[in-house]
Design an enzyme around this catalytic site. Structure first.
Site, PDB file in Angstrom:
ATOM      1  CG  HIS A   1      48.843  14.048 112.608  1.00 10.17           C
ATOM      2  ND1 HIS A   1      48.355  14.990 113.490  1.00 10.17           N
ATOM      3  CD2 HIS A   1      47.822  13.771 111.764  1.00 10.17           C
ATOM      4  CE1 HIS A   1      47.094  15.272 113.185  1.00 10.17           C
ATOM      5  NE2 HIS A   1      46.755  14.537 112.116  1.00 10.17           N
TER       6      HIS A   1
ATOM      7  CG  MET B   1      41.486   8.660 107.578  1.00  8.77           C
ATOM      8  SD  MET B   1      41.373   6.968 106.944  1.00  8.77           S
ATOM      9  CE  MET B   1      42.957   6.819 106.172  1.00  8.77           C
ATOM     10  CG  HIS B   2      43.158  13.671 111.160  1.00  8.79           C
ATOM     11  ND1 HIS B   2      44.104  14.651 111.338  1.00  8.79           N
ATOM     12  CD2 HIS B   2      42.010  14.310 110.814  1.00  8.79           C
ATOM     13  CE1 HIS B   2      43.547  15.833 111.120  1.00  8.79           C
ATOM     14  NE2 HIS B   2      42.277  15.651 110.792  1.00  8.79           N
ATOM     15  CB  CYS B   3      46.946   8.074 109.172  1.00  8.37           C
ATOM     16  SG  CYS B   3      45.857   7.923 107.750  1.00  8.37           S
TER      17      CYS B   3
ATOM     18  N   GLY C   1      40.668   8.465 111.466  1.00  9.37           N
ATOM     19  CA  GLY C   1      39.347   9.072 111.514  1.00  9.37           C
ATOM     20  C   GLY C   1      39.278  10.436 110.848  1.00  9.37           C
TER      21      GLY C   1
END
Length: 165
Positions: free
Chosen positions: A64, A125-127, A111
């Site tokens: 994350h 932005m979350h990856c 997102g």
């Protein structure tokens, strides 16, 4: 001619801004003095002149990461169509970092939280390299988006529609 009432309201605005620790930035953005993403970070896995990527302090997936611009944007609501290249670059960075760790395709998700569901008011932005850990985190980052989460693809589509004549 400027009225004394206008001056009073301006003074009140300055006092409120000072009280809550905000200062003006380029393009009318506000930057809180205590923004945790604007200050020194640890857990960094990538950085350049424009962006930083680092491990989320409370990971919700096997991997994350958060990708942030160095310039402070509060949320996705502050983005304008001319910010599309920035979002594309954030996506490229996140995608490359996840791929380097073996996450791609259906095992990767990208997102942004939608306001008012932001825990940190600095665009990030979350990856996510799946699977989710814990499993309930899948509800926080649904594949097709939700009221509280917008996939990067959905954000790009929305911003692109705003530029169309």
């Amino acid at each position: 001619m400027v009225s004394s009432r206008s001056i009073l309201f301006a003074a009140i605005g300055i006092i409120i801004a000072y009280t809550f620790g905000y200062r003006m930035l380029i393009r009318g953005q506000y930057k809180p003095k205590n923004c945790v993403f604007c200050n020194a970070l640890d857990r960094i896995v990538y950085e350049d002149d424009e962006f930083i990527a680092f491990h989320d302090i409370k990971p919700d997936a096997a991997l994350h990461l958060l990708v942030i611009p160095r310039v402070h944007f509060g949320t996705i609501k502050e983005l304008k169509p001319e910010d599309l290249p920035m979002i594309g670059r954030m996506q490229d960075i996140g995608k490359r970092l996840l791929e380097e760790q073996g996450f791609s395709g259906d095992n990767a998700r990208f997102g942004f939280h939608r306001p008012p569901f932001n825990s940190i008011h600095h665009l990030h932005m979350h990856c996510l390299g799946l699977p989710f850990k814990p499993k309930r985190a899948e509800k926080m980052f649904p594949k097709n988006g939700s009221r509280w989460f917008m996939t990067t693809a959905q954000l790009v589509e929305k911003m692109s529609a705003e530029t169309a004549p």
